[in-house]
Design a protein around this motif. Structure first.
Motif, short mmCIF file in Angstrom:
data_model
loop_
_atom_site.label_atom_id
_atom_site.label_comp_id
_atom_site.label_asym_id
_atom_site.label_seq_id
_atom_site.Cartn_x
_atom_site.Cartn_y
_atom_site.Cartn_z
N PHE A 178 -2.62 12.34 -3.03
CA PHE A 178 -3.50 12.19 -4.19
C PHE A 178 -4.98 12.35 -3.84
CE2 PHE A 178 0.27 11.05 -6.39
CZ PHE A 178 -0.01 11.29 -7.72
N SER A 179 -5.27 12.63 -2.58
CA SER A 179 -6.64 13.04 -2.23
C SER A 179 -6.98 14.36 -2.90
CB SER A 179 -6.78 13.17 -0.71
OG SER A 179 -6.58 11.93 -0.09
N ALA A 180 -5.95 15.12 -3.30
CA ALA A 180 -6.16 16.40 -3.98
C ALA A 180 -6.27 16.25 -5.49
CB ALA A 180 -5.00 17.35 -3.64
N ALA A 181 -6.11 15.05 -6.00
CA ALA A 181 -6.17 14.86 -7.45
C ALA A 181 -7.62 14.94 -7.94
CB ALA A 181 -5.58 13.51 -7.83
N PRO A 182 -7.85 15.50 -9.13
CA PRO A 182 -9.19 15.47 -9.71
C PRO A 182 -9.65 14.04 -9.91
CG PRO A 182 -7.72 16.93 -10.94
CD PRO A 182 -6.87 16.16 -10.00
N PRO A 183 -10.96 13.80 -9.95
CA PRO A 183 -11.46 12.42 -10.08
C PRO A 183 -10.90 11.67 -11.29
CG PRO A 183 -13.26 13.89 -9.48
CD PRO A 183 -12.06 14.77 -9.74
N ASP A 184 -10.65 12.38 -12.40
CA ASP A 184 -10.14 11.69 -13.58
C ASP A 184 -8.64 11.44 -13.50
OD1 ASP A 184 -9.41 14.35 -13.83
OD2 ASP A 184 -9.70 14.40 -16.01
N THR A 275 -8.64 0.16 -20.15
CA THR A 275 -9.82 -0.68 -20.38
C THR A 275 -9.57 -2.14 -20.02
OG1 THR A 275 -9.29 -1.18 -22.71
CG2 THR A 275 -10.53 0.85 -22.27
N LEU A 276 -8.31 -2.52 -19.78
CA LEU A 276 -8.04 -3.88 -19.29
C LEU A 276 -8.58 -4.10 -17.89
CD1 LEU A 276 -4.37 -4.72 -20.38
CD2 LEU A 276 -6.43 -6.02 -20.94
N ALA A 277 -8.84 -3.01 -17.17
CA ALA A 277 -9.20 -3.11 -15.76
C ALA A 277 -10.61 -2.58 -15.51
CB ALA A 277 -8.21 -2.32 -14.92
N ARG A 278 -11.34 -3.28 -14.68
CA ARG A 278 -12.59 -2.76 -14.12
C ARG A 278 -12.26 -2.23 -12.73
NH1 ARG A 278 -13.88 -7.74 -15.93
NH2 ARG A 278 -14.27 -8.57 -13.84
N THR A 279 -12.63 -1.00 -12.47
CA THR A 279 -12.23 -0.35 -11.23
C THR A 279 -13.43 0.09 -10.41
OG1 THR A 279 -12.10 1.85 -12.24
CG2 THR A 279 -10.09 0.49 -12.29
N ARG A 280 -13.16 0.32 -9.14
CA ARG A 280 -14.18 0.84 -8.22
C ARG A 280 -13.52 1.90 -7.35
NH1 ARG A 280 -17.19 -2.71 -3.48
NH2 ARG A 280 -18.45 -1.00 -2.60
N PRO A 281 -14.11 3.10 -7.25
CA PRO A 281 -13.50 4.15 -6.44
C PRO A 281 -13.58 3.84 -4.95
CG PRO A 281 -15.63 4.87 -7.26
CD PRO A 281 -15.35 3.55 -7.90
N ALA A 282 -12.57 4.29 -4.22
CA ALA A 282 -12.55 4.11 -2.77
C ALA A 282 -11.59 5.14 -2.17
CB ALA A 282 -12.10 2.70 -2.40
N THR A 283 -11.71 5.32 -0.87
CA THR A 283 -10.75 6.13 -0.13
C THR A 283 -9.77 5.18 0.53
OG1 THR A 283 -12.49 7.76 0.30
CG2 THR A 283 -10.47 7.96 1.58
N VAL A 284 -8.50 5.31 0.18
CA VAL A 284 -7.47 4.40 0.67
C VAL A 284 -6.60 5.11 1.70
CG1 VAL A 284 -5.43 3.06 0.02
CG2 VAL A 284 -7.44 3.06 -1.46
N ASP A 285 -6.33 4.41 2.79
CA ASP A 285 -5.38 4.89 3.79
C ASP A 285 -4.50 3.72 4.19
OD1 ASP A 285 -4.09 6.58 5.59
OD2 ASP A 285 -5.96 7.50 6.26
N VAL A 286 -3.42 4.03 4.90
CA VAL A 286 -2.44 3.01 5.27
C VAL A 286 -2.26 3.03 6.79
CG1 VAL A 286 -0.08 2.17 4.96
CG2 VAL A 286 -1.26 3.31 3.07
N GLU A 287 -2.42 1.88 7.41
CA GLU A 287 -2.25 1.75 8.86
C GLU A 287 -0.76 1.79 9.22
OE1 GLU A 287 -2.53 1.78 12.44
OE2 GLU A 287 -4.51 1.34 11.59
N LEU A 288 -0.41 2.69 10.13
CA LEU A 288 1.00 2.83 10.51
C LEU A 288 1.30 2.42 11.95
CD1 LEU A 288 1.98 6.26 8.87
CD2 LEU A 288 2.28 3.94 7.97
N TRP A 305 -15.76 7.28 6.18
CA TRP A 305 -14.86 8.28 6.75
C TRP A 305 -15.28 9.71 6.38
CZ3 TRP A 305 -10.06 5.30 4.58
CH2 TRP A 305 -9.78 4.20 5.42
N GLY A 306 -16.21 9.86 5.48
CA GLY A 306 -16.62 11.18 5.04
C GLY A 306 -15.58 11.89 4.19
N ARG A 307 -14.72 11.11 3.55
CA ARG A 307 -13.67 11.66 2.68
C ARG A 307 -13.90 11.20 1.26
NH1 ARG A 307 -9.05 8.99 6.15
NH2 ARG A 307 -7.85 9.23 4.21
N GLU A 308 -13.54 12.07 0.31
CA GLU A 308 -13.72 11.74 -1.10
C GLU A 308 -12.77 10.61 -1.51
OE1 GLU A 308 -15.94 12.96 -3.39
OE2 GLU A 308 -16.85 13.89 -1.62
#
Length: 361
Positions: A178-184, A275-288, A305-308
């Motif tokens: 989903f790093s390839a998903a448009p911002p919306d 609209t029930l949620a207030r959100t904040r954008p971030a880059t999420v990764d998972v430690e394996l 990380w320099g990633r969108e």
């Protein structure tokens, strides 16, 4: 909507919330292994659809195991069948003849840009679907995920949340894709940071029963003998009360109070009304690989990380408003299905086009 669940007590309330919501058209329900094995999840989903007198909705059986590790289930939290003390009748419906991953892909291709996906369990099925159709991040209108913990302790290890813990490889594949998903169309992530503020108490069950015109008055108390069963006249109220009582007892056993965290119904409500949620954008990764931190979700809030950004993380909400909606919707739904007198009426749920043909049992 496509709903991917590991039903589960709070998943059950999420399904009820959606079935009770006129704006929700559920095209398919994917059964993912998590709280209980996938076949039991499918049976639970089919049974809830019967109890709710829902029209035909495709229920597809998902993968039996996570991508890379053995399955871990949590019957101690959700009961032997995943429904606490609730004993739903065996479903008359059958499961789909295609897998959950195949259903994800087929429905997204049939309805490009229209479907909201909701995942309230491990992300195994969605990861497998992405392997079939890498364009899913662009085909879906939006994805809502219940999972992860960021600025908050984990509920399975000190740093990780249950859904990600069960299948961290799938969670990483999904967030990477989903790093390839448009911002919306970035996934909305309902993590423990917010879902553990969604606390259900016995008063909420009493209000739900009252709204449904169920009798006698529903009284659930921490002073009750463990395993006490509801005498509610309304089957929906009775099953919900019996399921949630188990959840109350579990949380009390772990010194969290006589309450239940409604993680999954909150995510369902956000899927219908962002609209029930207030959100904040971030880059999420998972430690394996971490010896102590494997399956931890990590958020880069400031771009180190320099990633969108690849997710919008929920950072605030109004729990009281959520419970007002849950009680009103599910209470009215239960009353319409099983009115105190007269013939039961049809549910609000919309039918799907694909009729299931195969029983999961």
């Amino acid at each position: 909507m496509i709903v991917d669940v590991d039903t589960g007590i709070d998943d059950s309330l999420a399904l009820l919330y959606l079935l009770a919501s006129p704006e929700a058209q559920i095209l398919g329900i994917a059964a993912t292994a998590g709280n209980v094995p996938a076949a039991q999840v499918a049976a639970n989903n089919l049974a809830w659809l019967d109890v709710c007198r829902a029209p035909e909705i495709e229920v597809a059986l998902g993968a039996a195991e996570p991508l890379a590790i053995p399955l871990r289930t949590t019957e101690d939290t959700h009961g032997p069948q995943g429904l606490g003390y609730a004993e739903l009748p065996v479903a008359r419906r059958a499961c789909s003849n295609r897998t959950a991953a195949q259903m994800w892909v087929a429905l997204a291709r049939e309805h490009p840009g229209e479907i909201v996906g909701l995942c309230t369990g491990p992300l195994t099925n969605l990861a497998l679907a992405l392997r079939i159709e890498p364009e899913l991040p662009r085909l879906l209108r939006r994805l809502v995920i219940m999972g992860g913990a960021f600025n908050h302790p984990g509920n399975t290890t000190p740093t990780n949340e249950w859904n990600v813990h069960v299948d961290p490889e799938s969670a990483k594949e999904v967030f990477d894709a989903f790093s390839a998903a448009p911002p919306d169309r970035r996934p909305v992530v309902c993590a423990l940071d917010i879902t553990e503020t969604i606390e259900m108490y016995p008063k909420h069950l009493a209000l739900l029963a009252e709204r449904a015109l169920s009798h006698p008055a529903e009284t659930v108390s921490e002073d009750d003998v463990p395993g006490t069963r509801s005498a509610a006249s309304n089957p929906v109220v009775r099953h919900v009360s019996d399921a949630v009582r188990f959840y109350f007892e579990f949380h009390r056993a772990y010194d969290q109070g006589y309450l239940a965290h409604m993680h999954d119904p909150f995510a369902a409500a956000v899927a219908l009304d962002p609209t029930l949620a207030r959100t904040r954008p971030a880059t999420v990764d998972v430690e394996l690989t971490g010896a102590l931190t494997r399956a931890t979700t990590v958020a880069d809030w400031v771009g180190m990380w320099g990633r969108e950004p690849n997710a919008d993380i929920v950072v605030g909400t109004d729990p009281e408003l959520f419970f007002d909606r849950l009680i009103a919707r599910v209470g009215d739904f239960a009353k319409d299905l099983y009115p105190p007198s007269g013939e039961p009426r049809m549910t609000h749920a919309q039918p799907a086009s694909h009729r299931p043909t195969k029983d999961p049992r």
